[in-house]
Motif scaffolding. Structure first.
Motif, mmCIF file in Angstrom:
data_model
loop_
_atom_site.group_PDB
_atom_site.id
_atom_site.type_symbol
_atom_site.label_atom_id
_atom_site.label_comp_id
_atom_site.label_asym_id
_atom_site.label_seq_id
_atom_site.Cartn_x
_atom_site.Cartn_y
_atom_site.Cartn_z
ATOM 1 N N LEU A 1 -2.974 -2.088 -1.037
ATOM 2 C CA LEU A 1 -3.215 -3.250 -1.900
ATOM 3 C C LEU A 1 -2.008 -4.191 -1.914
ATOM 4 O O LEU A 1 -2.162 -5.409 -1.851
ATOM 5 C CB LEU A 1 -3.531 -2.805 -3.328
ATOM 6 N N LEU A 2 -0.822 -3.619 -2.000
ATOM 7 C CA LEU A 2 0.390 -4.442 -2.016
ATOM 8 C C LEU A 2 0.584 -5.165 -0.688
ATOM 9 O O LEU A 2 0.954 -6.336 -0.663
ATOM 10 C CB LEU A 2 1.607 -3.579 -2.347
ATOM 11 N N VAL B 1 6.399 1.644 -8.020
ATOM 12 C CA VAL B 1 5.192 0.930 -8.458
ATOM 13 C C VAL B 1 5.061 0.994 -9.974
ATOM 14 O O VAL B 1 4.745 -0.005 -10.622
ATOM 15 C CB VAL B 1 3.924 1.529 -7.795
ATOM 16 N N ILE C 1 -4.479 -3.683 -8.474
ATOM 17 C CA ILE C 1 -3.191 -2.989 -8.502
ATOM 18 C C ILE C 1 -3.018 -2.256 -9.827
ATOM 19 O O ILE C 1 -2.576 -1.104 -9.861
ATOM 20 C CB ILE C 1 -2.030 -3.969 -8.244
ATOM 21 N N ILE D 1 -2.348 2.221 -3.110
ATOM 22 C CA ILE D 1 -1.536 1.184 -3.763
ATOM 23 C C ILE D 1 -0.749 0.405 -2.714
ATOM 24 O O ILE D 1 -0.673 -0.826 -2.769
ATOM 25 C CB ILE D 1 -0.587 1.802 -4.817
ATOM 26 N N CYS E 1 -2.736 -9.966 -7.712
ATOM 27 C CA CYS E 1 -3.421 -9.992 -6.414
ATOM 28 C C CYS E 1 -4.833 -9.442 -6.545
ATOM 29 O O CYS E 1 -5.090 -8.589 -7.318
ATOM 30 C CB CYS E 1 -2.652 -9.148 -5.412
ATOM 31 N N TRP F 1 7.875 -7.907 -6.651
ATOM 32 C CA TRP F 1 7.739 -8.065 -8.107
ATOM 33 C C TRP F 1 8.641 -9.190 -8.614
ATOM 34 O O TRP F 1 8.258 -9.952 -9.488
ATOM 35 C CB TRP F 1 8.071 -6.755 -8.812
ATOM 36 N N GLN G 1 -5.148 0.977 -9.870
ATOM 37 C CA GLN G 1 -4.548 2.033 -9.050
ATOM 38 C C GLN G 1 -3.293 2.600 -9.724
ATOM 39 O O GLN G 1 -3.072 3.811 -9.727
ATOM 40 C CB GLN G 1 -4.201 1.504 -7.658
ATOM 41 N N ALA G 2 -2.471 1.727 -10.287
ATOM 42 C CA ALA G 2 -1.253 2.184 -10.958
ATOM 43 C C ALA G 2 -1.594 3.026 -12.190
ATOM 44 O O ALA G 2 -0.941 4.035 -12.460
ATOM 45 C CB ALA G 2 -0.384 0.992 -11.350
ATOM 46 N N CYS H 1 -1.821 -7.967 -0.544
ATOM 47 C CA CYS H 1 -1.339 -9.029 -1.435
ATOM 48 C C CYS H 1 -0.259 -9.847 -0.731
ATOM 49 O O CYS H 1 -0.298 -11.079 -0.739
ATOM 50 C CB CYS H 1 -0.791 -8.401 -2.710
ATOM 51 N N ILE I 1 8.502 -3.359 -2.765
ATOM 52 C CA ILE I 1 7.809 -3.489 -4.054
ATOM 53 C C ILE I 1 8.696 -4.223 -5.054
ATOM 54 O O ILE I 1 8.243 -5.142 -5.745
ATOM 55 C CB ILE I 1 7.399 -2.106 -4.586
#
Length: 173
Positions: A105-106, A13, A36, A102, A173, A165, A39-40, A109, A161
């Motif tokens: 969320l991904l 991430v 995102i 995370i 997102c 990307w 969180q990252a 998304c 991930i």
């Protein structure tokens, strides 16, 4: 999920976001996606703080250049995170919570924002046939859910991930 898998996801991430995490700004957060990015940033800050506390200069250095780091350096960072998680149960628990948030969320998304053509590209990049997990007729959302379940069972979230990307740069997102 074990500490190695959690650490792999964390590094996956943070790698594409590393240049943005160091120079934080509202414009950058909008380019990437506020949820995102937030969180990252929290994950990056927690790792940085932990490495500062224990005086792990090597891990701090790799964390700061993560987007330019070699695969060997990234694996060393994963090992450092695993070691700290094994030595500090509270840190391990907090890290697991952050990585799970995370990941959620991904996954949301992927399920809600990716167009059908994007989702097909993600399948392709992961080496999964479009009809391998769930046949036709299936909705885009059903295809996304099948992919997420498949990825989680096989502990391939870092691969997902990376594919997301590439297909959807910035993950807005």
């Amino acid at each position: 999920m074990d500490s190695t898998q959690i650490s792999l996801i964390a590094v996956s991430v943070l790698t594409p976001l590393a240049p943005y995490l160091i120079k934080v700004g509202e414009t950058i957060a909008q380019e990437i996606g506020k949820a995102i990015f937030g969180q990252a940033k929290d994950l990056y800050t927690a790792l940085k703080k932990k490495f500062d506390q224990v005086g792990d200069v090597q891990a701090q250095t790799v964390l700061e250049i993560l987007d330019k780091a070699s695969d060997v350096q990234r694996q060393q960072l994963v090992n450092h995170i695993v070691q700290q998680a094994q030595n500090d149960a509270a840190f391990a628990h907090a890290l697991e919570i952050q990585v799970n948030e995370i990941s959620t969320l991904l996954f949301e998304c992927l399920q809600n924002k990716f167009m059908l053509s994007d989702l097909k590209q993600v399948y392709f990049r992961l080496g999964i046939g479009w009809n391998d997990l769930i046949g036709e007729p299936a909705t885009r959302s059903e295809k996304a859910i099948a992919l997420i379940e498949h990825i989680q069972v096989r502990e391939r979230v870092p691969d997902l991930i990376k594919a997301m990307w590439v297909v959807y740069p910035g993950l807005r997102c």
